[in-house]
Design a protein around this motif. Structure first.
Motif, PDB file in Angstrom:
ATOM      1  N   VAL A 127       2.004   5.105   0.144  1.00  0.00           N
ATOM      2  CA  VAL A 127       1.964   6.145   0.668  1.00  0.00           C
ATOM      3  C   VAL A 127       2.795   7.260  -0.325  1.00  0.00           C
ATOM      4  O   VAL A 127       4.164   7.261  -0.654  1.00  0.00           O
ATOM      5  CB  VAL A 127       2.550   6.189   2.229  1.00  0.00           C
ATOM      6  CG1 VAL A 127       2.523   7.165   2.508  1.00  0.00           C
ATOM      7  CG2 VAL A 127       2.507   5.067   2.781  1.00  0.00           C
TER       8      VAL A 127
ATOM      9  N   GLN B 115      -2.696   1.928  -8.179  1.00  0.00           N
ATOM     10  CA  GLN B 115      -2.789   3.101  -6.906  1.00  0.00           C
ATOM     11  C   GLN B 115      -2.653   4.418  -7.102  1.00  0.00           C
ATOM     12  O   GLN B 115      -1.826   4.871  -7.893  1.00  0.00           O
ATOM     13  CB  GLN B 115      -1.996   2.887  -5.714  1.00  0.00           C
ATOM     14  CG  GLN B 115      -2.646   0.854  -5.106  1.00  0.00           C
ATOM     15  CD  GLN B 115      -1.238   1.179  -3.458  1.00  0.00           C
ATOM     16  OE1 GLN B 115      -1.283   1.782  -2.906  1.00  0.00           O
ATOM     17  NE2 GLN B 115      -1.209  -0.537  -4.053  1.00  0.00           N
TER      18      GLN B 115
ATOM     19  N   ASP C 179      -0.835  11.534   4.795  1.00  0.00           N
ATOM     20  CA  ASP C 179      -1.028   9.940   4.118  1.00  0.00           C
ATOM     21  C   ASP C 179      -0.814   8.864   4.983  1.00  0.00           C
ATOM     22  O   ASP C 179      -1.928   7.850   4.358  1.00  0.00           O
ATOM     23  CB  ASP C 179      -0.514  10.089   2.869  1.00  0.00           C
ATOM     24  CG  ASP C 179      -1.111   8.823   1.732  1.00  0.00           C
ATOM     25  OD1 ASP C 179      -2.149   9.649   1.572  1.00  0.00           O
ATOM     26  OD2 ASP C 179      -0.667   8.471   0.997  1.00  0.00           O
TER      27      ASP C 179
ATOM     28  N   SER D  29      -6.293   1.041   5.507  1.00  0.00           N
ATOM     29  CA  SER D  29      -6.094  -0.230   4.901  1.00  0.00           C
ATOM     30  C   SER D  29      -5.357  -1.605   5.707  1.00  0.00           C
ATOM     31  O   SER D  29      -5.495  -2.181   6.269  1.00  0.00           O
ATOM     32  CB  SER D  29      -4.144  -0.365   4.486  1.00  0.00           C
ATOM     33  OG  SER D  29      -3.498   0.092   6.042  1.00  0.00           O
TER      34      SER D  29
ATOM     35  N   VAL E  66       0.883  -1.356  -0.261  1.00  0.00           N
ATOM     36  CA  VAL E  66      -0.158  -0.155  -0.274  1.00  0.00           C
ATOM     37  C   VAL E  66       1.134   1.151   0.061  1.00  0.00           C
ATOM     38  O   VAL E  66       1.799   1.578   1.340  1.00  0.00           O
ATOM     39  CB  VAL E  66      -0.434   0.194   0.702  1.00  0.00           C
ATOM     40  CG1 VAL E  66      -1.580   0.770   0.938  1.00  0.00           C
ATOM     41  CG2 VAL E  66      -2.000  -1.177   1.127  1.00  0.00           C
TER      42      VAL E  66
ATOM     43  N   LYS F  71      -3.247   6.048   5.371  1.00  0.00           N
ATOM     44  CA  LYS F  71      -3.557   4.897   4.781  1.00  0.00           C
ATOM     45  C   LYS F  71      -3.411   3.761   5.830  1.00  0.00           C
ATOM     46  O   LYS F  71      -3.717   2.655   5.602  1.00  0.00           O
ATOM     47  CB  LYS F  71      -2.575   4.618   3.821  1.00  0.00           C
ATOM     48  CG  LYS F  71      -3.095   5.850   2.319  1.00  0.00           C
ATOM     49  CD  LYS F  71      -2.482   5.393   1.493  1.00  0.00           C
ATOM     50  CE  LYS F  71      -2.892   6.363   0.004  1.00  0.00           C
ATOM     51  NZ  LYS F  71      -1.910   6.149  -0.470  1.00  0.00           N
TER      52      LYS F  71
END
Ligand SMILES: *Cc1c(COP(=O)(O)O)cnc(C)c1O
Length: 398
Positions: free
Chosen positions: A109, A354, A121, A129, A107, A125
């Motif tokens: 950032v 993403q 961020d 997440s 994921v 996240k």
């Protein structure tokens, strides 16, 4: 027009002392770390003890690459297949690669203008997440505010693993990078701060974690022959429950690295003199932003970055070409197609796409170059002067 003649990929030779130590290992034929004569301690074990002491960590494991240490760290930390792992959008391919190696999902950032992870961020996240691990890349040696980071991690109950490929020897408020979380991952690949061709270290103070990592690295039942391993009791659970993923460092590479560790701090001082020579010239160039280096940060200037925010693709390409024609090899992170070692999150298509608009904007104006120690400070002044002239040329209003 002045032209630079050096090579941006030419490192210094391996020191004579290291060549002799390597030759000795080859003469012995005992290259495997567990192949030792009676009473002998393997070079790999000696190196682990010495690196643990340098780092100020309890435990150290020497491996075949920095990427291997990251994958072992994630697995030893209990990351399961399918799990979300937070990491920087601005990093090198082995970082999302290590997350993929354990079957987990990166994921990404966002990135700030100072090339560090965006902490707002990160918090957002972490929340969305549900991730419990951050694999934080101190990309190109830029340390985020580690005190502010600690607060975000504590608020969201996140475990930190640091990728210190570009921060070996760097500190924040006097604490070495790699010592802020569960583990630090280091690379001794040719372009990093010590050179064994390939190689890496994993450091930690956590005995059960390190026992699992040592088993993963392929230690068979010979873990007591490591140089900075937890005591045998720490392996009770790990020894029969951990797969062997064979990525041990050998004695030849360890022999090459031990003398380099002894001169690492003086190499860092030489890198920083080169970095500061470039910084002094580029700092005042109109249209250019040089990353701010916070007072708390002691960095290793083994590479240099600058931003030309809002630069067009045509101007960026003109800058690359103009510099290249004068012997200066710049890299641009905004290129559509990955070149050489430089790629960005859009080229990692095994990861779910993403949206990272802030990172894309930063990377579109980001230029980068190595500063190998084969360059003198005067070389660096010339390189910076060339970049400045070419920047002024391409950024001139039409
Ligand atoms: C080089 C590097 C690594 C590790 O690379 P290996 O080639 O696997 O040793 C990890 N992260 C970053 C940011 C790097 O530049």
């Amino acid at each position: 027009m002045r032209v630079f003649k050096g090579s941006f990929t030419q490192q210094e030779p391996i020191p004579q002392e290291a060549i002799e130590a390597a030759t000795e290992v080859m003469r012995s034929g005992r290259l495997h770390r567990y192949n030792t004569a009676p009473g002998e301690t393997a070079e790999a074990a000696l190196l682990e003890a010495e690196y643990a002491a340098y780092q100020g960590a309890k435990y150290c494991l020497a491996c075949t690459s920095g990427g291997a240490t990251m994958a072992f760290a994630l697995r030893a930390a209990g990351v399961a297949p399918g799990e979300a792992v937070l990491t920087n959008a601005f990093t090198l391919a082995p970082v999302p690669g290590a997350i993929a190696a354990v079957g987990a999902r990166p994921v990404f950032v966002e990135t700030t203008d100072n090339l560090t992870i965006d902490l707002d961020d990160l918090a957002a996240k972490a929340q969305s997440s549900g991730a419990s691990i951050l694999l934080l890349s101190h990309m190109r040696g830029h340390l985020v505010d580690m005190d502010a980071l600690a607060k975000v991690l504590a608020d969201h109950n996140i475990t930190l693993i640091e990728d210190c490929a570009h921060t070996m020897g760097a500190t924040w408020n006097g604490t070495k990078s790699g010592n802020f979380g569960l583990a630090g991952c280091f690379s001794t690949q040719t372009y990093k701060h010590m050179n064994s061709g390939e190689g890496g270290f994993l450091t930690s103070d956590d005995p059960a974690f390190m026992a699992r990592a040592i088993m993963l690295s392929g230690s068979y039942m010979l873990y007591e022959r490591h140089g900075a391993a937890p005591p045998a009791e720490a392996f009770t659970d790990a020894r029969l429950n951990t797969p062997n993923m064979s990525a041990r460092m050998d004695n030849l590479r360890a022999a090459i690295l031990r003398p380099q560790l002894r001169t690492l701090d003086s190499a860092i001082a030489r890198w920083n003199a080169r970095y500061q020579a470039v910084e002094a010239v580029l700092k005042g160039t109109p249209g250019v932003k040089v990353p701010v280096r916070p007072r708390e940060e002691f960095y290793v200037g083994s590479s240099f970055q600058f931003l030309a925010p809002g630069i067009s693709e045509a101007a960026a390409n003109a800058l690359l070409a103009g510099c290249a024609a004068r012997g200066v090899e710049l890299k641009w992170f905004g290129a559509k197609d990955p070149v050489g070692f430089t790629s960005n999150h859009q080229s990692w298509r095994y990861v779910d796409p993403q949206a990272l608009p802030q990172t894309d904007r930063v990377l579109a104006g980001l230029f980068d170059m190595r500063l190998p120690l084969t360059f003198s400070v005067e070389d660096c002044e010339l390189i910076a002067a060339i970049i400045k002239e070419e920047l002024e040329r391409v950024l001139q209003p039409a």
